[in-house]
Design a protein around this motif. Structure first.
Motif, mmCIF file in Angstrom:
data_model
loop_
_atom_site.group_PDB
_atom_site.id
_atom_site.type_symbol
_atom_site.label_atom_id
_atom_site.label_comp_id
_atom_site.label_asym_id
_atom_site.label_seq_id
_atom_site.Cartn_x
_atom_site.Cartn_y
_atom_site.Cartn_z
ATOM 1 N N PHE A 1 0.809 -1.210 0.000
ATOM 2 C CA PHE A 1 0.000 0.000 0.000
ATOM 3 C C PHE A 1 0.847 1.267 0.000
ATOM 4 O O PHE A 1 0.552 2.229 -0.715
ATOM 5 N N PHE A 2 1.917 1.290 0.807
ATOM 6 C CA PHE A 2 2.737 2.493 0.885
ATOM 7 C C PHE A 2 3.361 2.818 -0.467
ATOM 8 O O PHE A 2 3.519 3.994 -0.819
ATOM 9 N N LEU A 3 3.703 1.781 -1.246
ATOM 10 C CA LEU A 3 4.311 2.009 -2.543
ATOM 11 C C LEU A 3 3.289 2.531 -3.535
ATOM 12 O O LEU A 3 3.575 3.467 -4.299
ATOM 13 N N TYR A 4 2.090 1.966 -3.543
ATOM 14 C CA TYR A 4 1.038 2.470 -4.430
ATOM 15 C C TYR A 4 0.722 3.924 -4.112
ATOM 16 O O TYR A 4 0.619 4.760 -5.010
ATOM 17 N N ARG A 5 0.595 4.235 -2.848
ATOM 18 C CA ARG A 5 0.295 5.614 -2.450
ATOM 19 C C ARG A 5 1.429 6.552 -2.861
ATOM 20 O O ARG A 5 1.186 7.664 -3.330
ATOM 21 N N TRP A 6 2.661 6.114 -2.683
ATOM 22 C CA TRP A 6 3.825 6.942 -3.045
ATOM 23 C C TRP A 6 3.858 7.214 -4.540
ATOM 24 O O TRP A 6 4.102 8.341 -4.975
ATOM 25 N N LEU A 7 3.602 6.188 -5.362
ATOM 26 C CA LEU A 7 3.583 6.372 -6.813
ATOM 27 C C LEU A 7 2.465 7.332 -7.230
ATOM 28 O O LEU A 7 2.647 8.173 -8.113
ATOM 29 N N CYS A 8 1.305 7.187 -6.591
ATOM 30 C CA CYS A 8 0.202 8.102 -6.885
ATOM 31 C C CYS A 8 0.568 9.528 -6.500
ATOM 32 O O CYS A 8 0.279 10.479 -7.243
ATOM 33 N N ARG A 9 1.184 9.687 -5.344
ATOM 34 C CA ARG A 9 1.549 11.023 -4.880
ATOM 35 C C ARG A 9 2.561 11.669 -5.829
ATOM 36 O O ARG A 9 2.435 12.856 -6.179
ATOM 37 N N ARG A 10 3.564 10.922 -6.247
ATOM 38 C CA ARG A 10 4.571 11.463 -7.171
ATOM 39 C C ARG A 10 3.928 11.890 -8.487
ATOM 40 O O ARG A 10 4.255 12.939 -9.055
ATOM 41 N N THR A 11 3.012 11.075 -8.986
ATOM 42 C CA THR A 11 2.347 11.387 -10.256
ATOM 43 C C THR A 11 1.438 12.600 -10.102
ATOM 44 O O THR A 11 1.375 13.462 -10.986
ATOM 45 N N LEU A 12 0.716 12.668 -8.998
ATOM 46 C CA LEU A 12 -0.150 13.817 -8.736
ATOM 47 C C LEU A 12 0.653 15.106 -8.707
ATOM 48 O O LEU A 12 0.257 16.118 -9.300
#
Length: 264
Positions: free
Chosen positions: A186-197
């Protein structure tokens, strides 16, 4: 839309649960609809708890068979858009017919379209059917499914229709769709989403109601692990944490129509 704003376009494809059919399991239509209804109510509960809005892409078939859930999502301020007439079949006429059926049922103007399974669709025909935007593109490479590395990664106009691709990470174009949320830590998915956002200023992702059903309790569906992983309560908890995380960082959740209007 200013450079400082960070918008999340959260969406759900509400449809007949026909995934088992892809794996040789014949699931009655009534059961397909029941499972998706249960999952959609679970999604709406999470959204209501957080006070955020999303866009729901519904097949006309599902909407007609589940009018109470369609009424609920509209009453709670979400946008309804078209996902075609049936999930397992498509004719060009379905573009207009599904739009008209959803509008007749709800009294709402249907502005957006998403092709089932994010498959290609004629933009000329989408425009003829009267849609403002189309979000049927996952601009990535997934063996056996998508090969769209040469397409724009962010929104663009084509044949008079605004194209809103699903978000993928910059440079390597890693997809941030539902399967990624299921299977990445989960932390990795959230991190990737945050970077893209932060890179794009907005984030587009999508899920399905049947993901929020306890699929692991039904081996008779014949579904692969990557689909069943973290389904049901696991996905409810992930969606809850994901929304809470971005709300705490000041991101705003808007509908696809609001996004289209903000860049017009």
């Amino acid at each position: 839309m200013t450079a400082r704003e960070q918008h999340i376009l959260l969406s759900f494809d509400i449809e007949e649960f026909d995934v088992p059919c892809e794996h040789g399991v014949d699931l009655p239509m009534e059961e397909q609809v029941r499972i998706s209804v249960e999952g959609t109510h679970a999604i709406l509960d999470v959204l209501k708890d957080h006070g955020v809005r999303a866009t729901f892409f519904s097949t006309a078939n599902f909407a007609q068979r589940a009018p109470e859930v369609i009424q609920r999502l509209i009453q709670e301020g979400h946008e309804l858009a078209s996902h075609g007439f049936y999930h397992s079949s498509f004719e060009v006429a379905d573009l207009k017919n599904s739009k008209e059926a959803l509008e007749a049922q709800t009294g709402q103007t249907i502005r957006g379209y998403r092709m089932a399974r994010m498959m290609p669709v004629s933009e000329v025909e989408v425009a003829k059917a009267g849609y403002t935007y189309n979000t049927s593109l996952n601009p990535t490479f997934i063996p056996g499914r998508y090969m769209h590395l040469g397409t724009p990664r962010t929104h663009f106009m084509q044949d008079g229709v605004l194209q809103i691709p699903a978000s993928v990470t910059p440079w390597v174009r890693f997809p941030l769709f539902w399967l990624s949320c299921h299977n990445l830590p989960f932390f990795l998915y959230r991190w990737l989403c945050r970077r893209t956002l932060r890179h794009d200023g907005y984030l587009v992702t999508y899920f399905h109601p049947w993901e929020f059903y306890e699929l692991n309790e039904h081996p008779e569906f014949g579904l692969p692990f990557i689909v069943r992983n973290n389904s049901g309560r696991g996905m409810i908890e992930r969606l809850d944490r994901w929304i809470a995380s971005f709300k705490s960082e000041g991101a705003s959740f808007i509908t696809y129509s609001e996004f289209a209007d903000s860049i017009s």
